[in-house]
Design a protein around this motif. Structure first.
Motif, PDB file in Angstrom:
ATOM      1  N   TYR A 293     -11.520 -57.443  17.010  1.00 39.92           N
ATOM      2  CA  TYR A 293     -11.013 -56.245  16.362  1.00 39.92           C
ATOM      3  C   TYR A 293     -11.721 -55.010  16.902  1.00 39.92           C
ATOM      4  CZ  TYR A 293      -8.285 -58.472  12.627  1.00 39.92           C
ATOM      5  OH  TYR A 293      -7.336 -59.171  11.922  1.00 39.92           O
TER       6      TYR A 293
ATOM      7  N   THR B  21      -8.622 -52.939  13.462  1.00 41.36           N
ATOM      8  CA  THR B  21      -7.337 -53.156  14.133  1.00 41.36           C
ATOM      9  C   THR B  21      -7.471 -54.332  15.087  1.00 41.36           C
ATOM     10  OG1 THR B  21      -6.852 -50.794  14.029  1.00 41.36           O
ATOM     11  CG2 THR B  21      -5.534 -52.119  15.539  1.00 41.36           C
TER      12      THR B  21
ATOM     13  N   VAL C 162      -3.739 -54.498  10.732  1.00 41.77           N
ATOM     14  CA  VAL C 162      -4.712 -53.457  10.439  1.00 41.77           C
ATOM     15  C   VAL C 162      -5.248 -53.664   9.020  1.00 41.77           C
ATOM     16  CG1 VAL C 162      -5.142 -50.980  10.257  1.00 41.77           C
ATOM     17  CG2 VAL C 162      -3.472 -51.849  11.921  1.00 41.77           C
TER      18      VAL C 162
ATOM     19  N   SER D 175      -1.760 -55.510  17.460  1.00 40.78           N
ATOM     20  CA  SER D 175      -2.135 -54.178  16.981  1.00 40.78           C
ATOM     21  C   SER D 175      -1.496 -53.823  15.642  1.00 40.78           C
ATOM     22  CB  SER D 175      -1.782 -53.120  18.020  1.00 40.78           C
ATOM     23  OG  SER D 175      -0.403 -53.138  18.288  1.00 40.78           O
TER      24      SER D 175
END
Length: 118
Positions: A32, A98, A106, A103
């Motif tokens: 992340y 993220t 989140v 992507s």
């Protein structure tokens, strides 16, 4: 599901320091990108610092040289060290994770208030 919990906010005088922490419910920092964002009253949320899984860091011009983002993998925590704080740094600070694989994944923390005032 990943949970993020911020802490470390508070009231500080101009020129003072604070260290914000964002504790993750599991170790995610290898996959992340972690961001610190802030939102002041009446203003848009802005990103102030970022650290990628590879350790690359980016800072907003307004905080460059004063803020430092770092990761403590042993404690599943990302920190934001804030020095020489200014009244304009007053905002709610948020931690965001993220996924670097997907992507669209989140996660957000709940935010912590930072107030810089004499």
């Amino acid at each position: 599901q990943v949970q993020l919990v911020e802490s470390g906010g508070g009231l500080v005088q101009p020129g003072g320091s604070l260290r914000l922490s964002c504790a993750a419910s599991k170790n995610i920092f290898s996959i992340y990108t972690m961001d610190w964002l802030r939102q002041a009253p009446g203003k848009q949320r802005e990103r102030v610092a970022q650290i990628t899984s590879g350790g690359s860091t980016t800072y907003a011009d307004s905080v460059k040289g004063r803020f430092t983002v770092s990761v403590d993998n042993a404690k599943n925590t990302v920190h934001l060290q804030m020095n020489n704080l200014k009244p304009e740094d007053t905002a709610v600070y948020y931690c965001r994770a993220t996924s670097e694989l997907f992507s669209s994944i989140v996660h957000w923390g709940q935010g912590t208030q930072v107030t810089v005032s004499s």
